[in-house]
Each structure stands twice: as structure tokens, then as C-alpha cells.
Scaffold this active site. Sequence first.
Site, PDB file in Angstrom:
ATOM      1  N   LYS A 118     -31.204  62.807  -8.902  1.00 54.26           N
ATOM      2  CA  LYS A 118     -30.733  61.413  -8.794  1.00 54.26           C
ATOM      3  C   LYS A 118     -31.676  60.581  -7.939  1.00 54.26           C
ATOM      4  CE  LYS A 118     -27.279  60.124  -5.548  1.00 54.26           C
ATOM      5  NZ  LYS A 118     -27.929  59.103  -4.753  1.00 54.26           N
ATOM      6  N   ASN A 119     -32.098  61.152  -6.784  1.00 54.65           N
ATOM      7  CA  ASN A 119     -32.872  60.352  -5.837  1.00 54.65           C
ATOM      8  C   ASN A 119     -34.347  60.213  -6.208  1.00 54.65           C
ATOM      9  OD1 ASN A 119     -30.532  59.901  -4.519  1.00 54.65           O
ATOM     10  ND2 ASN A 119     -30.929  61.317  -2.830  1.00 54.65           N
ATOM     11  N   ARG A 144     -27.644  51.005  -3.549  1.00 55.17           N
ATOM     12  CA  ARG A 144     -28.626  50.315  -2.700  1.00 55.17           C
ATOM     13  C   ARG A 144     -29.937  50.052  -3.442  1.00 55.17           C
ATOM     14  NH1 ARG A 144     -28.317  50.613   2.830  1.00 55.17           N
ATOM     15  NH2 ARG A 144     -30.429  51.369   3.056  1.00 55.17           N
ATOM     16  N   CYS A 152     -23.336  54.975   0.155  1.00 55.72           N
ATOM     17  CA  CYS A 152     -22.323  55.794   0.820  1.00 55.72           C
ATOM     18  C   CYS A 152     -22.169  55.364   2.269  1.00 55.72           C
ATOM     19  CB  CYS A 152     -22.726  57.269   0.757  1.00 55.72           C
ATOM     20  SG  CYS A 152     -22.465  57.971  -0.875  1.00 55.72           S
ATOM     21  N   ASP A 196     -28.445  65.937   3.094  1.00 55.95           N
ATOM     22  CA  ASP A 196     -27.510  65.984   1.960  1.00 55.95           C
ATOM     23  C   ASP A 196     -27.009  67.401   1.662  1.00 55.95           C
ATOM     24  OD1 ASP A 196     -27.783  63.053   0.868  1.00 55.95           O
ATOM     25  OD2 ASP A 196     -29.793  63.765   1.299  1.00 55.95           O
ATOM     26  N   VAL A 230     -30.187  62.766  10.894  1.00 52.24           N
ATOM     27  CA  VAL A 230     -30.657  61.710   9.980  1.00 52.24           C
ATOM     28  C   VAL A 230     -29.681  60.532   9.924  1.00 52.24           C
ATOM     29  CG1 VAL A 230     -31.381  61.181   7.605  1.00 52.24           C
ATOM     30  CG2 VAL A 230     -31.934  63.415   8.609  1.00 52.24           C
TER      31      VAL A 230
HETATM   32  C1  EPZ Z   1     -32.245  58.411   0.681  1.00 50.94           C
HETATM   33  O1  EPZ Z   1     -31.549  57.354   1.301  1.00 50.94           O
HETATM   34  C2  EPZ Z   1     -31.255  59.075  -0.240  1.00 50.94           C
HETATM   35  N1  EPZ Z   1     -30.765  58.079  -1.193  1.00 50.94           N
HETATM   36  C3  EPZ Z   1     -30.109  59.670   0.564  1.00 50.94           C
HETATM   37  O2  EPZ Z   1     -29.244  60.351  -0.319  1.00 50.94           O
HETATM   38  C4  EPZ Z   1     -30.671  60.661   1.571  1.00 50.94           C
HETATM   39  O3  EPZ Z   1     -29.617  61.132   2.380  1.00 50.94           O
HETATM   40  C5  EPZ Z   1     -31.728  59.980   2.442  1.00 50.94           C
HETATM   41  O4  EPZ Z   1     -32.750  59.370   1.603  1.00 50.94           O
HETATM   42  C6  EPZ Z   1     -32.402  60.949   3.400  1.00 50.94           C
HETATM   43  O5  EPZ Z   1     -32.994  62.012   2.691  1.00 50.94           O
HETATM   44  C7  EPZ Z   1     -31.495  57.773  -2.267  1.00 50.94           C
HETATM   45  O6  EPZ Z   1     -32.594  58.282  -2.475  1.00 50.94           O
HETATM   46  C8  EPZ Z   1     -30.895  56.798  -3.220  1.00 50.94           C
HETATM   47  P1  EPZ Z   1     -33.561  56.719   4.619  1.00 50.94           P
HETATM   48  P2  EPZ Z   1     -32.339  56.203   2.097  1.00 50.94           P
HETATM   49  O7  EPZ Z   1     -34.146  55.360   4.492  1.00 50.94           O
HETATM   50  O8  EPZ Z   1     -33.662  56.011   1.470  1.00 50.94           O
HETATM   51  C9  EPZ Z   1     -32.453  54.642   8.795  1.00 50.94           C
HETATM   52  C10 EPZ Z   1     -27.211  60.809  -1.422  1.00 50.94           C
HETATM   53  O9  EPZ Z   1     -26.053  61.218  -1.130  1.00 50.94           O
HETATM   54  N2  EPZ Z   1     -33.011  53.384   8.245  1.00 50.94           N
HETATM   55  O10 EPZ Z   1     -34.484  57.883   4.664  1.00 50.94           O
HETATM   56  O11 EPZ Z   1     -31.427  55.047   2.215  1.00 50.94           O
HETATM   57  C11 EPZ Z   1     -31.119  54.999   8.130  1.00 50.94           C
HETATM   58  O12 EPZ Z   1     -30.050  54.281   8.671  1.00 50.94           O
HETATM   59  C12 EPZ Z   1     -27.909  59.823  -0.510  1.00 50.94           C
HETATM   60  O13 EPZ Z   1     -27.806  61.122  -2.461  1.00 50.94           O
HETATM   61  C13 EPZ Z   1     -33.150  52.313   9.088  1.00 50.94           C
HETATM   62  O14 EPZ Z   1     -32.840  52.371  10.275  1.00 50.94           O
HETATM   63  O15 EPZ Z   1     -32.460  56.951   3.488  1.00 50.94           O
HETATM   64  C14 EPZ Z   1     -31.037  56.492   8.334  1.00 50.94           C
HETATM   65  O16 EPZ Z   1     -30.503  56.770   9.597  1.00 50.94           O
HETATM   66  C15 EPZ Z   1     -27.119  59.492   0.709  1.00 50.94           C
HETATM   67  N3  EPZ Z   1     -33.639  51.131   8.565  1.00 50.94           N
HETATM   68  C16 EPZ Z   1     -32.509  56.927   8.280  1.00 50.94           C
HETATM   69  O17 EPZ Z   1     -33.300  55.742   8.477  1.00 50.94           O
HETATM   70  C17 EPZ Z   1     -33.986  51.012   7.241  1.00 50.94           C
HETATM   71  O18 EPZ Z   1     -34.416  49.916   6.821  1.00 50.94           O
HETATM   72  C18 EPZ Z   1     -32.930  57.592   6.997  1.00 50.94           C
HETATM   73  O19 EPZ Z   1     -32.632  56.747   5.893  1.00 50.94           O
HETATM   74  C19 EPZ Z   1     -33.856  52.137   6.401  1.00 50.94           C
HETATM   75  C20 EPZ Z   1     -33.363  53.318   6.932  1.00 50.94           C
END
Ligand code: EPZ
Length: 443
Positions: free
Chosen positions: A30-31, A104, A128, A318, A340
Site C-alpha cells: 500500500k505504502n 493524506r 490514521c 507498523d 516513530v
Molecule cells: C508513512 O507515513 C506511512 N504511510 C505510515 O504507514 C508509516 O507508519 C510511516 O510512513 C512510517 O514508516 C504511508 O506511506 C501512506 P512519516 P508518513 O512522515 O509518511 C513526523 C500505515 O498504517 N512528521 O515518516 O506520514 C510524524 O508526525 C501508515 O500504513 C513531522 O513531524 O510518516 C511522525 O512522527 C500509518 N512533520 C514521523 O515524522 C511532517 O511534516 C514519521 O512520519 C511529517 C512527518
Amino acid sequence: MTQTASVDSDVLKVHGGRPLQGEIHVRGAKNFVSKAMVAALLGSTPSTLHNVPDIRDVKVVSSLLELHGAAVDYDVVSGDLRMDTSDLHPADAFQIAQHAGSSRIPILLCGPLLHRLGAAVIPDLGGCRIGDRPIDFHLEILRKFGAVVEESGDGLHLSAPNGLHGIKHELSYPSVGATEQLLLTAVLADGITTLHGAAVEPEIKDLIDTLQKMGALISVSTDRSITIEGVSELRGYDHVALADRIEVGSWAAGALATGGDIMVRGAQQRSMGMFLNTYRKVGGEFDITAEGIRFYHPGGDLSSITLQTDVHPGFMTDWQQPLVVALTQAKGLSIVHETVYENRFGFTKALGKMGAQVQLYRECLGDIKCRFGQRNFLHSAAISGPTPLTAADITVPDLRGGFSHLLAALTAEGTSTVNGIGIIDRGYENFRTKLAQLGAAID
Ligand code: EPZ
């Protein structure tokens, strides 16, 4: 477009206490798939993605592409998805919000749409509820490339009056989405872009491979640095999506929690190293073949462990939620430190209701001093086991937490009622059919 429209009830009765046994097939991640679909917007000729799962997030991104004028055709049986993005037009924020639902993905459409149409819109974003999930990294990157961001009642409106130009950027945290944002914007930007502190998840590497097929110039170093030389045009791609390692890990956790034996066809060892190490430490067994991975409980006691989630190549966040269900069946005290997301243990409340012993802590219970340690977040868990689980009436909180609830209900003796089960269709293809294939008693 040709898609199956499954109208399933949002409530599942689960008659638990029997091992999950049998064979299932897992398709593309999916991701990755959702991002590769966004990448298709960058190509001047059609793209074809193979191994695409029939999940709600694919339908959401398909409708977002169609809303912008793309022609999308999905064959659910073969898993082939064809996207023709040669003729695009803008869409308004209200329509985007309606089609995006809780996804998102609209934030990632910005770079490609700014290149192709000169404008993009981000409505209020969902996803989520597992933490704040801000988009500050994304906006900072887009602004640095030259995007102008204006706020109005219906969302954020972006334009690029002077075009998009290569940047030097360093991420303060290796965010998956922000790394993808930068890649999807830099490939057609004028000049060279360098990124330090990049996320290097296997799904990102597959996105880089896809962009390379389209004509992009991207080099990745071993120190989380990525360099992109912008090109003036990209063509479409033909690519087979990597397997969904989160789904694979979720079913593997199910085999462990229920004392079962599951052959996951399509599972790939190369993206699952840290999961497999951990599975072995807990006492699970696996056999890796060319067709997939067989995960099973070999009998006897499972062992408690200490575990910290982290960005790749660490143990991914995840996988944490499904594995915690299996840890309720392990002997002794397991410690899990989530580094994370600040709020990813909400799902354990339902486990407690079912008899699990889970205590949450604000402190970092692990050697990584994470970003949440000095703040007020319950982001570490101590799980004592083994505890027999008993059936309950529970409500799914989010995608991965929801699957964990399902696993807990399958592990528990008696009949559980799992409400809000529809969320799981976002990321687990045909999970009801797969459960039936594994001998689960559900209705
Ligand atoms: C991706 O989310 C995945 N989603 C998530 O899977 C996954 O848990 C995550 O990566 C980590 O591996 C998709 O690919 C659609 P991040 P993403 O930006 O890209 C902070 C699932 O269940 N952050 O790596 O949104 C954030 O709050 C989902 O399949 C900021 O602070 O994750 C988090 O604490 C859930 N500012 C951390 O970084 C920002 O602008 C990691 O988020 C962006 C993120």
C-alpha cells in the site's frame, strides 16, 4: 474503471480460540503503490503498475488521479493498473477533500501537479489518528523549491510563479512522506537537489527505481543522502510493486498469537530482515522459499523481548501493533518503545479489556532517547504474559491497531464483536476471505 465494489458489514463477529492455518497471497505494498500512482502524474506517456492490491487506498488515489483528468484502469484479477496522465486539469479543494476521505495522499500530489499544471490544492488532511501527523516538513520543502503557499477557507493553495528549482535540504527526522515529497518534486525541478537525513524504507527505494525507469537521475548514498539531477521531461513506467511487508508481518503475528501456521505467498525476505530477527527471538519459526514465507508457532512457550520501533533499517512502527498481540502470549515481561509516533498504543486499551496485562509509560524504556521522551506521551509499553484473552465487544481505532484488534479477537476464547472493521479495507486486501482461507470462524 473496472473495480470490485464490496459492500461488507462494518461489524465482524469473531469466534476465536482456534489457530490460523493455511495459505494466503499478499500483493503489492500500500505504502509504495499509492506513491507510484502519484509518480505516474509526472509522465508524459501512460504508466502500468503490476501487483496492485484491491484496497481502499488504491481506489482513493485512483479517484484523485481521475479528478485531475487521468484515465485509470484497474484489473483486479491480474492486479494491473494502467494510468494515462497525458491530459490533466485542475480540481477544486472541495472535490479533492471528498475523494481523499481520510487519506493524506493529496499532500504528495503537490510537486507533480505544480510541474504539470502550475497549481495544486491541499484540503484538510486525515490519515490514521496515531499522533499529530503534521505536514510542516512537506510545506518547508515545497516552499524551498519555489512554491507559494496561500491559506484559504477550503485548504492550502499552491502555485509556482517562477518555476521549481533544485534545493539543498536536510531533514531533522527521516520522514517517509517528506522524502517522497522531495523526490517527486526534485525529479522535474530545474537543477540539482541534495537531501541529507533521508528515509530509506524499501518502499522509497522502489519509488526511486520507478522514477529511474521514467527517466529520472537519482543517486542514493549509504549515509542517508540522496542527489537528484532534474530533467526536463519524464515518460511513463512499467513496474512490479514490491510486496506489502506490513501485511506480511501482520499475518505472521497472527500465526504466532493464535498458535498457527501460515504460508504467505508473495512475501519477500529482503524487506523484512528486522522483523524476521525479532520473530525468531520471540520464538516464532519461518521457512523462506521462492514463493513466499511460511510463519508458524513451533509449540512450547514464546519468549518475552525488548523492542524499539525505528525508521528503516530498524523495526518498523507498523509491525508493532500486530506483534504486541503475540507478545501477550509470550512468557515474561516484554518492553516495547515506540519512537516513530507519539500516540500508537491506544489500541492496547481493548487488549486490556480482553485480559492482557499492558502498562503504558511516558518514559523512553529503551536506549534510544526519542523525540517523545521529555514530553507527555504514553509511548512505551510493558506487556506481561502469557495471559489468556477473553472475547469482548471492541471498536477498531485505526488501520494497524484495527488489525491487531482482529488478531486479539481471533486469539481470545469465545465470540467477540469487532466494530468499525471497514477501516481495515484501507490496507488489507480481502482480509475477510483470507481469514476464511485460514480457517477463522467469522460472520
Ligand atoms: C508513512 O507515513 C506511512 N504511510 C505510515 O504507514 C508509516 O507508519 C510511516 O510512513 C512510517 O514508516 C504511508 O506511506 C501512506 P512519516 P508518513 O512522515 O509518511 C513526523 C500505515 O498504517 N512528521 O515518516 O506520514 C510524524 O508526525 C501508515 O500504513 C513531522 O513531524 O510518516 C511522525 O512522527 C500509518 N512533520 C514521523 O515524522 C511532517 O511534516 C514519521 O512520519 C511529517 C512527518
